[in-house]
Design a protein around this motif. Structure first.
Motif, short mmCIF file in Angstrom:
data_model
loop_
_atom_site.label_atom_id
_atom_site.label_comp_id
_atom_site.label_asym_id
_atom_site.label_seq_id
_atom_site.Cartn_x
_atom_site.Cartn_y
_atom_site.Cartn_z
N LEU A 1 -59.75 -56.54 -24.11
CA LEU A 1 -58.80 -56.47 -22.98
C LEU A 1 -59.54 -56.67 -21.66
O LEU A 1 -59.03 -57.30 -20.73
N ALA A 2 -60.76 -56.12 -21.58
CA ALA A 2 -61.53 -56.25 -20.34
C ALA A 2 -61.88 -57.71 -20.08
O ALA A 2 -61.75 -58.20 -18.95
N LEU A 3 -62.29 -58.42 -21.12
CA LEU A 3 -62.68 -59.83 -20.94
C LEU A 3 -61.47 -60.69 -20.59
O LEU A 3 -61.55 -61.55 -19.70
N VAL A 4 -60.36 -60.46 -21.29
CA VAL A 4 -59.17 -61.29 -21.04
C VAL A 4 -58.59 -60.97 -19.66
O VAL A 4 -58.22 -61.87 -18.90
N GLY A 5 -58.56 -59.68 -19.31
CA GLY A 5 -58.04 -59.29 -17.99
C GLY A 5 -58.88 -59.88 -16.87
O GLY A 5 -58.35 -60.34 -15.85
N ALA A 6 -60.19 -59.90 -17.05
CA ALA A 6 -61.07 -60.47 -16.03
C ALA A 6 -60.80 -61.96 -15.88
O ALA A 6 -60.77 -62.50 -14.77
N TYR A 7 -60.55 -62.61 -16.99
CA TYR A 7 -60.27 -64.06 -16.95
C TYR A 7 -58.96 -64.33 -16.20
O TYR A 7 -58.89 -65.18 -15.32
N VAL A 8 -57.92 -63.58 -16.56
CA VAL A 8 -56.60 -63.84 -15.95
C VAL A 8 -56.62 -63.46 -14.47
O VAL A 8 -56.18 -64.22 -13.61
N LEU A 9 -57.17 -62.30 -14.16
CA LEU A 9 -57.25 -61.90 -12.75
C LEU A 9 -58.14 -62.88 -11.97
O LEU A 9 -57.84 -63.23 -10.83
N GLY A 10 -59.19 -63.33 -12.61
CA GLY A 10 -60.10 -64.29 -11.97
C GLY A 10 -59.42 -65.60 -11.62
O GLY A 10 -59.84 -66.30 -10.71
N GLN A 11 -58.34 -65.92 -12.32
CA GLN A 11 -57.60 -67.14 -12.01
C GLN A 11 -56.64 -66.95 -10.84
O GLN A 11 -56.30 -67.90 -10.15
N HIS A 12 -56.16 -65.71 -10.65
CA HIS A 12 -55.07 -65.50 -9.70
C HIS A 12 -55.44 -64.74 -8.44
O HIS A 12 -54.72 -64.83 -7.44
N LEU A 13 -56.52 -63.98 -8.48
CA LEU A 13 -56.83 -63.12 -7.32
C LEU A 13 -56.90 -63.96 -6.04
O LEU A 13 -57.52 -65.03 -6.02
N GLY A 14 -56.22 -63.51 -5.02
CA GLY A 14 -56.26 -64.20 -3.74
C GLY A 14 -55.21 -65.27 -3.56
O GLY A 14 -55.09 -65.86 -2.48
N GLU A 15 -54.41 -65.54 -4.60
CA GLU A 15 -53.34 -66.54 -4.44
C GLU A 15 -52.36 -66.07 -3.39
O GLU A 15 -52.09 -64.87 -3.27
N PRO A 16 -51.76 -67.00 -2.65
CA PRO A 16 -50.80 -66.57 -1.64
C PRO A 16 -49.61 -65.85 -2.28
O PRO A 16 -49.21 -66.18 -3.39
N ALA A 17 -49.08 -64.86 -1.58
CA ALA A 17 -47.95 -64.09 -2.10
C ALA A 17 -46.72 -64.98 -2.17
O ALA A 17 -46.39 -65.66 -1.21
N GLY A 18 -46.04 -64.98 -3.33
CA GLY A 18 -44.79 -65.73 -3.46
C GLY A 18 -43.64 -64.89 -2.94
O GLY A 18 -43.84 -63.73 -2.58
N PRO A 19 -42.42 -65.45 -2.91
CA PRO A 19 -41.29 -64.71 -2.36
C PRO A 19 -40.99 -63.42 -3.12
O PRO A 19 -40.49 -62.47 -2.55
N SER A 20 -41.34 -63.38 -4.42
CA SER A 20 -41.00 -62.18 -5.20
C SER A 20 -42.06 -61.08 -5.08
O SER A 20 -41.88 -59.98 -5.56
N SER A 21 -43.21 -61.38 -4.44
CA SER A 21 -44.27 -60.37 -4.37
C SER A 21 -44.00 -59.37 -3.25
O SER A 21 -43.36 -59.70 -2.27
N SER A 22 -44.54 -58.18 -3.42
CA SER A 22 -44.38 -57.18 -2.37
C SER A 22 -45.15 -57.63 -1.14
O SER A 22 -46.20 -58.26 -1.25
#
Ligand SMILES: Cc1cc2nc3c(=O)[nH]c(=O)nc-3n(C[C@H](O)[C@H](O)[C@H](O)COP(=O)(O)OP(=O)(O)OC[C@H]3O[C@@H](n4cnc5c(N)ncnc54)[C@H](O)[C@@H]3O)c2cc1C
Length: 399
Positions: A302-323
């Motif tokens: 879970l740690a490896l997969v979570g790091a991969y997925v978060l590593g792809q998305h961290l810092g992306e601009p907030a979309g309309p549905s995000s807080s």
């Protein structure tokens, strides 16, 4: 993303793995680790399903395979140390494809070595406080420095301080047992073999890669939640003496070796369940976000997969549905990870129930199962049925 600064708290498995992906996207990454060096502790851990694909994408699959424990056999012993049953590891482990088993220490070291040239590692320090503003998080460290980061990721394990600082106290879900891992001299003379020993509400196990190298011992005992100081190692060792002394096999020898070693890990068999894995610019991953408990065998995956997925998305601009206060990428990270994590958490709860035996009847039942399994005409199918939920959970995400 270039020049955005990220602070990761924790250099176990998830922290360095996230650092690996963020560096590739141009982030400037610092990892702060409370220990003074990488912690050389832990037992063997599984890397399964989607997580092996992450290792491949990191270019580390071959190196991880080279460090595979290569376990050959699992032997169940009686109180006098005589074997009760021995089974080939391949039969019980349910490996598929590139699934592998590696010492936790080797996995953590692999992640660190793959990132240490590009990432600033600060050992022997920790986050003391965080103050978030519209353009970043001001972090004050225990050693006194204050630095501003764009994002903070908490990969600081089951008792995450980052989680506590950003979300307050979150009660853990105690699964009814405590687990300890430590190193002992390999007086068992075992090589790529695991020995298991059951007593009522107790499980002891030992493993060594090679007869000339030390063995790792695990002691697990059933217990309701206890109140103890996690920094008081002497008190933890005393609990193990109380739970295991005089129980036969080599237990007393192990307890004596435990008293002499610094390489000691002790924790509750607990899960972390959070309604959200982020708050503002602070995000959690690995055990800090969703510890599935060691019984699941899935924490490192879970740690490896979570790091991969978060590593792809961290810092992306907030979309309309995000807080508005959060970071858009965190929502996508969580959307993709949740179903996979929930399957693995459910599996962890089931395994925690089965891991430590109940009373003498339960041990007799297990012993009978172990002794007769190899003669069972459909043993592969019996094991397959037992392992199916794990294989399902390990692959429950598309990368
Ligand atoms: C020493 C150790 C031994 C383990 N042994 C086993 C095992 O035998 N079997 C098993 O199934 N699981 C074990 N685990 C848990 C397993 O490593 C995790 O489930 C899994 O690898 C997820 O990794 P993680 O990076 O999220 O957390 P972890 O691997 O727990 O790493 C967290 C890291 O954060 C550091 N840290 C903690 N608090 C702070 C802080 N305030 N500031 C900075 N750093 C901090 C820790 O020192 C550690 O290096 C062990 C964990 C540790 C720390």
């Amino acid at each position: 993303m270039t020049n955005s600064r990220v602070l990761i708290s924790g250099a176990g498995v998830a922290g360095p793995a996230l650092a690996y992906w963020l560096v590739r996207r141009g982030f400037d990454v610092t990892v702060v680790e409370r220990a003074h060096e990488l912690r050389p502790a832990g037992y063997k851990v599984d890397v399964r399903g989607a997580a092996t694909e992450v290792l491949r994408r990191m270019g580390l699959l071959e190196a991880a395979q080279a460090a595979d424990t290569g376990m050959r056999r699992i032997t169940y012993v009686k109180k006098n140390g005589r074997p009760l049953a021995a089974l080939p590891a391949d039969l019980l482990m349910g490996r598929r494809g590139d699934d592998l088993e590696i010492m936790r220490w080797d996995l953590s070291r692999l992640m660190y070595d793959a990132t240490s040239a590009d990432v600033e590692y600060v050992f022997g320090d920790a986050i003391a406080s965080m103050r978030e503003s519209s353009d970043g998080v001001e972090v004050t460290f225990e050693r006194g420095a204050t630095t501003k980061f764009d994002y903070v990721a908490g990969a600081d394990g089951l008792h995450s301080a980052t989680r506590k600082l950003s979300m307050g106290d979150v009660p853990l879900r105690h699964l009814g047992a405590y687990i300890s891992i430590f190193t002992v001299p390999n007086t068992l003379g075992i090589e790529r073999e695991e020995i298991m020993y059951f007593r009522p509400e107790r499980l002891a196990f030992a493993y060594a890669m090679d007869p000339s190298a030390p063995a790792r011992v695990g002691l697990t005992f059933a217990s309701p939640e206890r109140d103890f100081d996690r920094r008081d190692v002497a008190a933890q060792k005393a609990m193990l003496h109380e739970a295991f002394a005089g129980l036969g096999w080599k237990i007393d020898e192990f307890l004596a070796a435990m008293d002499r070693t610094d390489d000691f890990y002790f924790d509750s068999m607990s899960q972390v369940e959070l309604p959200s894995w982020s708050k503002g610019r602070v995000v959690l991953l690995g055990d800090a976000a969703h510890c599935p408990a060691p019984a699941s065998g899935q924490g490192s995956s879970l740690a490896l997969v979570g790091a991969y997925v978060l590593g792809q998305h961290l810092g992306e601009p907030a979309g309309p549905s995000s807080s508005s206060s959060g970071c858009g990428g965190y929502a996508e990270y969580e959307r993709r990870m949740r179903p996979y994590v929930e399957k693995n958490m459910a599996f962890g709860r089931k395994m925690a129930k089965d891991m430590v035996p109940g009373g003498r009847l339960s041990i007799a039942f297990r012993s009978y199962g172990m002794r007769t399994l190899k003669y069972h005409p459909r043993k592969e199918q019996v094991i397959e049925k037992f392992l199916a939920p794990m294989l399902d959970a390990a692959n429950a995400i598309r990368l």
